[in-house]
Design a protein around this motif. Structure first.
Motif, PDB file in Angstrom:
ATOM      1  N   GLY A  58       0.753  -1.186  -0.289  1.00 46.88           N
ATOM      2  CA  GLY A  58      -0.069  -0.473   0.259  1.00 46.88           C
ATOM      3  C   GLY A  58       0.715   1.254  -0.448  1.00 46.88           C
ATOM      4  N   LEU A  62       0.485   4.655  -2.553  1.00 47.14           N
ATOM      5  CA  LEU A  62       0.591   5.387  -2.410  1.00 47.14           C
ATOM      6  C   LEU A  62       1.004   6.362  -2.556  1.00 47.14           C
ATOM      7  N   ASP A  69      -4.050   5.278  -8.245  1.00 46.74           N
ATOM      8  CA  ASP A  69      -2.686   4.963  -7.260  1.00 46.74           C
ATOM      9  C   ASP A  69      -3.263   4.864  -5.823  1.00 46.74           C
ATOM     10  N   ASN A  70      -3.768   5.723  -5.452  1.00 49.74           N
ATOM     11  CA  ASN A  70      -4.398   6.293  -3.695  1.00 49.74           C
ATOM     12  C   ASN A  70      -5.771   5.228  -3.896  1.00 49.74           C
ATOM     13  N   ALA A  73      -3.343   1.885  -2.866  1.00 50.84           N
ATOM     14  CA  ALA A  73      -2.973   2.055  -1.855  1.00 50.84           C
ATOM     15  C   ALA A  73      -4.318   1.533  -0.954  1.00 50.84           C
ATOM     16  N   ASN A  74      -5.623   2.479  -0.622  1.00 55.41           N
ATOM     17  CA  ASN A  74      -6.711   2.164   0.438  1.00 55.41           C
ATOM     18  C   ASN A  74      -7.702   1.070   0.485  1.00 55.41           C
ATOM     19  N   THR A  97      -4.919   7.877   2.690  1.00 51.29           N
ATOM     20  CA  THR A  97      -5.296   7.351   1.303  1.00 51.29           C
ATOM     21  C   THR A  97      -6.621   8.338   1.561  1.00 51.29           C
ATOM     22  N   HIS A  98      -7.572   8.901   2.298  1.00 48.58           N
ATOM     23  CA  HIS A  98      -8.803   9.435   2.242  1.00 48.58           C
ATOM     24  C   HIS A  98      -8.161  11.453   2.516  1.00 48.58           C
ATOM     25  N   GLN A 100      -5.521  12.365   1.043  1.00 50.68           N
ATOM     26  CA  GLN A 100      -5.070  12.208   0.226  1.00 50.68           C
ATOM     27  C   GLN A 100      -6.487  12.731  -0.750  1.00 50.68           C
ATOM     28  N   ASN A 101      -7.738  12.235  -0.681  1.00 45.88           N
ATOM     29  CA  ASN A 101      -8.836  12.192  -1.469  1.00 45.88           C
ATOM     30  C   ASN A 101      -9.357  13.689  -1.208  1.00 45.88           C
TER      31      ASN A 101
END
Length: 299
Positions: A58, A62, A69-70, A73-74, A97-98, A100-101
């Protein structure tokens, strides 16, 4: 792994030299172990992966800085948590990851993603308050609500737990830049880059260094660092926008135009709102100057 480097120092500075060697070895190991674990995991069949292997796969996805890719990774972090709900670092990975979202606007529901980033960070801290990564993601979750001053105690705590934590240094550098403390930002950015010159977020460290100059009105230096950041591996569209800003501030119209074209190619609809959502500079005069500069460049 074989590691080697060369150091020069006077005999009277041998204790400082020894300390520097220890710091360099630890920082190198932090990156190399993660890459090694991801490589080992990639050689195994999917059904044979444990939570530790899934976490490192992950991380590998990430740091590629794309929405695809995010999301990958999530999914890997979620599988790791399903196998081991008490794995704090996998919970911290989900916070990342959240984050980054929301930060990159990979999804429209940014408030929902910001809340998830905070929730997973708090869960990671419940499981392991001594993990620097857990402290870092909790601190960064306050960026998403423009509470940068509230982020600093957690980032400081991450660095207290691990003074050689390069990504913690980067987070401090960017926070200081947004608080318009360019001097402190530069110190932390330089420290992070020295600790981890092959870090997957090296582009962000250089971008923070660029902003540390921009908020001090040192536009030539800002332009130089912003170009280096935007050309670095994994650099995303917001880094290209930093380059647009800094090149325009430095009066480099051709370079500003080139980075504007690159930004539009990567994200045709991106504008000032996305930039200042990610980088909400606290000083009103600086923010207005930067906004006008981007407006002049068509954003």
């Amino acid at each position: 792994m074989i590691w080697a480097n060369r150091y020069d120092a006077e005999a009277r500075a041998v204790e400082v030299l020894r300390a520097n060697i220890v710091v360099d070895v630890l920082a190198t190991l932090e990156q190399q172990i993660a890459m090694h674990e991801a490589h080992l995991a990639s050689l195994r069949t999917p059904s044979d992966l444990d939570a530790w292997a899934l976490f490192h796969l992950g991380l590998q996805r990430l740091f590629r800085s794309t929405a695809k890719d995010n999301a990958a990774a999530n999914a890997l972090f979620e599988k790791a948590v399903a196998l081991d709900p008490g794995f704090a670092r996998a919970q911290a990975g989900l916070s990342f990851t959240h984050f980054q979202n929301a930060f990159m606007r990979y999804v429209h529901a940014t408030r929902t993603e910001a809340a998830a980033a905070r929730r997973y960070a708090e869960r990671a801290m419940e499981l392991d308050p001594g993990d620097p990564f857990a402290n870092l993601v909790l601190g960064r979750s306050f960026w998403l609500t423009s509470e940068h001053e509230r982020s600093l105690p957690w980032i400081d705590r991450a660095l207290t737990l691990n003074p050689n934590y390069a990504q913690g240094g980067y987070a401090h550098a960017l926070t200081d830049a947004l608080l318009c403390d360019g001097k402190s930002s530069r110190i932390y950015a330089d420290r992070a880059m020295a600790l981890s010159p092959i870090d997957p977020m090296h582009y962000a460290m250089m971008g923070s260094r660029a902003l540390s100059h921009a908020v001090r009105g040192e536009y030539t230096e800002a332009a130089e660092w912003s170009s280096r950041a935007a050309r670095a591996p994994n650099a995303h569209v917001l880094i290209a926008m930093i380059a647009v800003l800094c090149q325009r501030l430095a009066g480099r119209s051709e370079a500003a135009a080139a980075w504007t074209e690159a930004t539009r190619a990567a994200s045709p609809r991106i504008g000032r709102d996305a930039f200042f959502s990610a980088f909400p500079f606290y000083d009103t005069a600086i923010r207005e100057k930067f906004a006008e500069t981007l407006r002049q460049q068509g954003f």
